[in-house]
Scaffold this active site. Sequence first.
Site, PDB file in Angstrom:
ATOM      1  N   SER A   7      34.132  42.280  36.370  1.00 19.93           N
ATOM      2  CA  SER A   7      34.305  42.032  37.795  1.00 19.93           C
ATOM      3  C   SER A   7      35.705  42.406  38.245  1.00 19.93           C
ATOM      4  CB  SER A   7      34.068  40.551  38.077  1.00 19.93           C
ATOM      5  OG  SER A   7      34.870  39.763  37.214  1.00 19.93           O
ATOM      6  N   CYS A   8      35.842  42.609  39.524  1.00 22.24           N
ATOM      7  CA  CYS A   8      37.148  42.859  40.139  1.00 22.24           C
ATOM      8  C   CYS A   8      37.106  42.306  41.555  1.00 22.24           C
ATOM      9  CB  CYS A   8      37.463  44.351  40.195  1.00 22.24           C
ATOM     10  SG  CYS A   8      37.654  45.184  38.600  1.00 22.24           S
ATOM     11  N   ASP A   9      38.279  42.126  42.129  1.00 20.93           N
ATOM     12  CA  ASP A   9      38.363  41.688  43.513  1.00 20.93           C
ATOM     13  C   ASP A   9      39.471  42.468  44.212  1.00 20.93           C
ATOM     14  OD1 ASP A   9      36.583  39.066  43.738  1.00 20.93           O
ATOM     15  OD2 ASP A   9      37.613  39.014  41.808  1.00 20.93           O
ATOM     16  N   GLU A  94      35.617  48.872  42.561  1.00 23.77           N
ATOM     17  CA  GLU A  94      34.822  47.779  41.998  1.00 23.77           C
ATOM     18  C   GLU A  94      33.529  48.352  41.423  1.00 23.77           C
ATOM     19  OE1 GLU A  94      35.608  44.351  42.816  1.00 23.77           O
ATOM     20  OE2 GLU A  94      37.401  44.960  43.894  1.00 23.77           O
TER      21      GLU A  94
END
Length: 419
Positions: A7-9, A94
């Site tokens: 995951s990434c934000d 992402e």
Amino acid sequence: MAEVPVSCDCFVSLPPGSRDDHVIFGKNADRPRDEVQEVAHYPEESHPPGALLECTYIQIPQVEKTRAVVLSKPAWMWGAEMGANDQGVCIGNEAIWTREPVCPGEALLGMDLVRLGLERGDSALSALTVITGLLEQHGQGGQCKEDPVAFSYHNTFLLVDRNEAWVLETAGRLWVAQKVAEGVKNISNQLTIGAEVTAEHPELRRVAQAQGWWDGEGEFNFSRAFSPENPPARMELAKQRYKGGTELLKQHDGSVTAAVMMSILRDKPSGICMDSGGFCTTGSMVSVLPRDPTLPCIHFFTATPDPSRSIFKPFIFSDLSTPVLRVVSPQFGPDDPVRRQPRFQSKVDRRHDLYKAHQVAVSTMENNPDEGSSVFEILRELESQCLSEISAMLSGEIPGEELGDLFFDTVDTEIKFYQ
């Protein structure tokens, strides 16, 4: 055991969301726990006609001139998770999965597209045009982690400059984009663009209709049409982080600064600062892009995992800045397991000097919490001092030229302190 989500934000705040007349960009790169993220600066460069560019897996035609860039990137690949160029453009990507299948062959990684957009774009919109053009021409695909077990995905991007931001979401070679002119916005491993579409692939709606994902008559909603019917667990879990990130931005709406963005990236309860099983936040970035074009943009990088136990160090583009080799990983040339066929049959030690020193400090913190907390408390004071100097520069109290080596100085100080 449930699969641990990758995951990434990404976050952006544009006035009036920001406290000052600045655009603030932030991103956490959540990657396999043992993956090293380096911070590398590549100067502006001219290239001969007909030159070819070697990306992570494929070659594409090179352009005549590439912009200077600073990248936070997994050390094994050509592309980058996030970065900036000398024109004040920032991009982060992402992972995403859609109804369009992920092609098994090698093409451009989403991380390659991040770097290509930065090297070739002089605004967020022109970088978006670069990325979508290359996506349509070459496609996206290929192994996305340094491991022989197949793992690949499509991508969403947040592209930002001094004036505006763009969200770009893709499905194979198809894409849709939404302009963000003001306020706050975040993205997090899911499709967020609904009916408010600013630009799109010319065949997007025809494909959606042909596949039965849209009836061709009612309102076209990209997210509704292209989101998978049975999304991977990682996409479902990303909804919690997306909601948490949105709430954190709303709490600070109208008062977002670099320090606020750093605090959001360090937030553990929301999962934005990730430390779960085989994955963690391996690198973080925050950028300050003043609306005033006479002021320099400042880009903060950790170059180490877990922003809650790292410090952000400021980089400013300057012709006189000293190369910071202690955050650049060793190179292995044609013997690199990424280059040799079949790929990823072995691993090499990609740790750079700061990464190694930071590992020792984190180990000390875990084994001797009092001593470790003291170390990171002092380093946070160093970070706070850098933020104060940057603020003074942007308000005209300190000449910007005096801060060209600030990234070198802070990396050097951090390593010495660990030792």
